[in-house]
Scaffold this motif. Sequence first.
Motif, PDB file in Angstrom:
ATOM      1  N   PRO A  37      35.896  46.244  40.450  1.00 16.61           N
ATOM      2  CA  PRO A  37      36.160  47.052  39.426  1.00 16.61           C
ATOM      3  C   PRO A  37      37.660  47.257  39.185  1.00 16.61           C
ATOM      4  N   ASN A  38      37.991  47.782  38.049  1.00 23.26           N
ATOM      5  CA  ASN A  38      39.248  48.019  37.904  1.00 23.26           C
ATOM      6  C   ASN A  38      39.752  49.291  38.955  1.00 23.26           C
ATOM      7  N   GLY A  39      40.923  49.310  39.141  1.00 22.92           N
ATOM      8  CA  GLY A  39      41.530  50.373  40.130  1.00 22.92           C
ATOM      9  C   GLY A  39      41.075  50.335  41.511  1.00 22.92           C
ATOM     10  N   THR A  40      40.378  49.069  41.778  1.00 22.00           N
ATOM     11  CA  THR A  40      39.868  48.931  43.096  1.00 22.00           C
ATOM     12  C   THR A  40      41.037  48.476  44.193  1.00 22.00           C
ATOM     13  N   THR A 206      40.899  38.262  40.161  1.00 20.53           N
ATOM     14  CA  THR A 206      40.486  38.323  38.891  1.00 20.53           C
ATOM     15  C   THR A 206      39.942  39.570  38.335  1.00 20.53           C
ATOM     16  N   HIS A 207      40.277  40.024  37.233  1.00 17.47           N
ATOM     17  CA  HIS A 207      39.601  40.914  36.553  1.00 17.47           C
ATOM     18  C   HIS A 207      38.351  40.498  35.613  1.00 17.47           C
ATOM     19  N   TYR A 208      38.417  39.155  35.656  1.00 13.80           N
ATOM     20  CA  TYR A 208      37.631  38.603  34.612  1.00 13.80           C
ATOM     21  C   TYR A 208      36.265  38.335  35.194  1.00 13.80           C
TER      22      TYR A 208
HETATM   23 MG    MG Z   1      43.711  47.361  37.154  1.00 12.36          MG
END
Ligand code: MG
Length: 256
Positions: A37-40, A206-208
Motif C-alpha cells: 500500500p501507499n506510504g509503506t 511497484t504501486h500498480y
Molecule cells: Mg507513495
Amino acid sequence: MSELVIKNLHVAIEGKEIIKGLDLTIRQGEVHAIMGPNGTGKSTLAYTLMGHPAYEVTEGEVWFKGQNILELEPDERSRLGIFLAFQYPVAIPGVTVANFLRTAINARRRAENPEDKGIPIPEFRKLLKSKMELLKMDPAFAGRYLNDGFSGGEKKRAEILQMAMLQPEIAILDETDSGLDIDALRIVAEGVNALRSKDLGVLVITHYQRILNYITPDFVHIMLGGRIVESGDADLALHLEEHGYDWVREKYEAVS
Ligand code: MG
Ligand code: ADP
Ligand code: MG
C-alpha cells in the motif's frame, strides 16, 4: 552467480524510521516484485539502494560481491554491476540518448581502467542497434535529446535502454506512482521481459496492482509498515489483485 543480499535494513527520514528491518535476497536470473500500500516505504527502499543522501541507514547491510554497497557511492554501485533507475534523472541540453549512453558506458570503462580510450564507435553502434532491436525500439529514439520534453513513457524507454546497454547483473526499478501511468509500466515490463536472462536479477518496486498483466515475477513480496510481511510467487500478486491489502493489514496490524 551474483546475489544482492539485504539484511535487517532500517532506514530513517528526518529522524523517523520508515524501513524497519527488511530482508531480501535477489539472485541473477530472478525477477522479484515488491508490492504494498501507499506510504509503506517502497520508494524509500529504492532511494536507499540508490544511495540518496536524505535516506539515513540506521541499521543493516546490503551485500553484493563481498561488499556492503551502502558504503559505496552510486557510481561505484553501478560499476559493481547494479543498475539503479533514476540515477540520471535530469534533462541534459544538447545531448542525445545515444551520446548519453556512450558517455555512461565510457565512464564505467574508465573507472575500471583510467587509460581506456572509450568504446570504439562501430562497436557502440552495433551494441546500440542490437539492444534497440531486442527492445523493439524505433532507431530514431537514439537521436532524440535526452529527457527534452520526454513523456513518462519515453523516460522509461531511455531508462530501459540504458539498462540494456550497461548489462548489469542486478537491476532495481522503482515504479513511483506508476499507477498513474500504465504506459510507463508497460514499457518497463516489456523491457524486463525482453532482457530477462539467467545473467540478470531484477527487483521491480511497484504501486500498480495489475502488474501481472505485463510481467510474471518469479517472486512477489508484500511490504507493509517498512517490512516484507509476505512472500510468494506470482499467485500472491493475483491474490492481491482480487482481495486488496485489507487481509494483509488485518494479519499484520501489530507491525503496521
Ligand atoms: Mg507513495
Ligand atoms: P511508498 O513508496 O510505499 O508509497 P514511501 O517510501 O514513499 O512509500 O514513503 C514511506 C513513508 O515515508 C511515508 O510515510 C512518507 O510520508 C514518508 N516519506 C517519504 N519520503 C519522505 C521525505 N523525503 N521526507 C519525509 N518523509 C518522507
Ligand atoms: Mg513510492
